[in-house]
Design an enzyme around this catalytic site. Sequence first.
Site, PDB file in Angstrom:
ATOM      1  N   CYS A 162      39.785  52.405 -14.102  1.00  9.34           N
ATOM      2  CA  CYS A 162      40.326  53.277 -13.405  1.00  9.34           C
ATOM      3  C   CYS A 162      39.869  53.441 -12.121  1.00  9.34           C
ATOM      4  O   CYS A 162      40.513  54.452 -11.319  1.00  9.34           O
ATOM      5  CB  CYS A 162      39.480  54.526 -14.134  1.00  9.34           C
ATOM      6  SG  CYS A 162      39.820  54.717 -15.808  1.00  9.34           S
ATOM      7  N   LYS A 188      34.376  64.067 -19.063  1.00  5.25           N
ATOM      8  CA  LYS A 188      35.104  62.846 -19.480  1.00  5.25           C
ATOM      9  C   LYS A 188      34.105  61.965 -19.976  1.00  5.25           C
ATOM     10  O   LYS A 188      33.393  61.202 -19.299  1.00  5.25           O
ATOM     11  CB  LYS A 188      36.047  62.487 -18.611  1.00  5.25           C
ATOM     12  CG  LYS A 188      36.987  61.453 -19.669  1.00  5.25           C
ATOM     13  CD  LYS A 188      38.064  60.953 -18.544  1.00  5.25           C
ATOM     14  CE  LYS A 188      39.005  59.810 -19.315  1.00  5.25           C
ATOM     15  NZ  LYS A 188      39.870  59.433 -18.502  1.00  5.25           N
ATOM     16  N   LYS A 237      36.435  66.496 -22.519  1.00  5.07           N
ATOM     17  CA  LYS A 237      37.347  65.495 -23.122  1.00  5.07           C
ATOM     18  C   LYS A 237      36.238  64.573 -23.567  1.00  5.07           C
ATOM     19  O   LYS A 237      35.379  63.946 -22.937  1.00  5.07           O
ATOM     20  CB  LYS A 237      38.450  64.798 -21.984  1.00  5.07           C
ATOM     21  CG  LYS A 237      39.159  63.729 -22.846  1.00  5.07           C
ATOM     22  CD  LYS A 237      39.905  62.880 -21.479  1.00  5.07           C
ATOM     23  CE  LYS A 237      40.719  62.078 -22.099  1.00  5.07           C
ATOM     24  NZ  LYS A 237      41.447  61.116 -21.079  1.00  5.07           N
TER      25      LYS A 237
HETATM   26  C1  PBG Z   1      42.932  57.867 -18.195  1.00  7.35           C
HETATM   27  C2  PBG Z   1      43.033  58.619 -19.074  1.00  7.35           C
HETATM   28  C3  PBG Z   1      42.542  58.345 -20.565  1.00  7.35           C
HETATM   29  C4  PBG Z   1      43.082  59.428 -21.395  1.00  7.35           C
HETATM   30  C5  PBG Z   1      43.626  60.205 -20.480  1.00  7.35           C
HETATM   31  N1  PBG Z   1      43.498  59.832 -19.230  1.00  7.35           N
HETATM   32  C6  PBG Z   1      42.246  57.048 -21.453  1.00  7.35           C
HETATM   33  C7  PBG Z   1      41.134  56.417 -20.899  1.00  7.35           C
HETATM   34  O1  PBG Z   1      40.272  56.937 -20.059  1.00  7.35           O
HETATM   35  O2  PBG Z   1      40.495  55.667 -21.392  1.00  7.35           O
HETATM   36  C8  PBG Z   1      43.205  59.661 -22.755  1.00  7.35           C
HETATM   37  C9  PBG Z   1      43.997  60.647 -23.592  1.00  7.35           C
HETATM   38  C10 PBG Z   1      43.907  60.466 -24.971  1.00  7.35           C
HETATM   39  O3  PBG Z   1      43.210  59.495 -25.742  1.00  7.35           O
HETATM   40  O4  PBG Z   1      44.691  61.145 -25.732  1.00  7.35           O
HETATM   41  N2  PBG Z   1      43.891  57.833 -17.186  1.00  7.35           N
END
Ligand code: PBG
Length: 341
Positions: free
Chosen positions: A130, A196, A265
């Site tokens: 990321c 998150k 999340k």
């Molecule tokens: C990262 C991001 C992720 C998700 C949303 N933004 C993936 C991650 O962090 O690996 C996951 C969303 C989902 O699983 O529905 N840009």
Amino acid sequence: MPYPDERMRRLRSCEAMRRLVAETSLDPAQFIYPLFVVHGRGVRERIGSMPGNCRWSVDLVGEEARRIARLGIGGILLFGIPETKDEAGSEAYADDGIVQQAVRAIKDTAPEILVCTDVCLCEYTSHGHCGLIDDRGRVLNDPTLEVLAETALSHARAGADVIAPSDMMDGRVGAIRLALDEAGFVDAVIMAYSAKYASAFYGPFREAVGARHALPVRLAPLQGQGMPCPYGDRRGYQMDPRASRQALREVEQDIEEGADIVMVKPALAYLDIIRLVRDTFDVPVAAYNVSGEYAMVRAAAGRKWVDRRAITMEILTSIKRAGADIIITYHAPEAARWLRR
Ligand code: PBG
């Protein structure tokens, strides 16, 4: 007086009575539906692990957004799959990048729906992290902030209403707010992925965007051997599932840095965190009912092990009851239809 004096069942006697005393309700206006956009023309490509969801090309995504808007859904959240991935994730901030093009197309076709954009580098980097990495694979926090701010700016220039940073770098909300304000985008809303977690529930999403190490966060064999953090493992920046106090600190920092909406999340394994954030802060709280949570429902319903409609409504209600104002969910179109009837 015969026992019992108080009969809880009185208020459950029929549907009209149950509705009358319902404590929680769902409104599609508070749903946000994620949409994936790809390069090309006429593309409507099913995502295997997320039945009912597709990758759309820019020429078709506006029409899809209009369909979503007609269902009364409040917003869409855009994710882009770039033409090419590189070390620096350069398509993330290109003015003609995939998300930037999609925002313009949707604003033309469906101006009534709120357009939110995910701000992160993982879909755009060849290594799948990321943020930017150094030659040993370590994710570099501060240099990444500039790229994220540049990405957010390019989304705002395209017309995005809500900027949603999901990278989990420290200080990114402040960096993005500053960049937006300096460029005159004082009204662009920031919805921060604040709490998150590093979660195996993102598996299907990584397939959807073709991110490296598509399947669950690996319990990397190299960890603990003094090796750099292997690709695909985001535990160096996303939160540890064992933490809850840290969630409050993350949220607090994001609010101080200028987040208008904060997010928890995933949703279902973290309902306690949603409640904690709801009880501690006064800003709107969003919960992301993520890809793995969706895929599990679809998989079990496909085998007739659970009733899809009933279980979906129960799940969405539980997220609302836990304290979320906004629910980001792949169930949004169907749930909106079910709520109408
Ligand atoms: C990262 C991001 C992720 C998700 C949303 N933004 C993936 C991650 O962090 O690996 C996951 C969303 C989902 O699983 O529905 N840009």
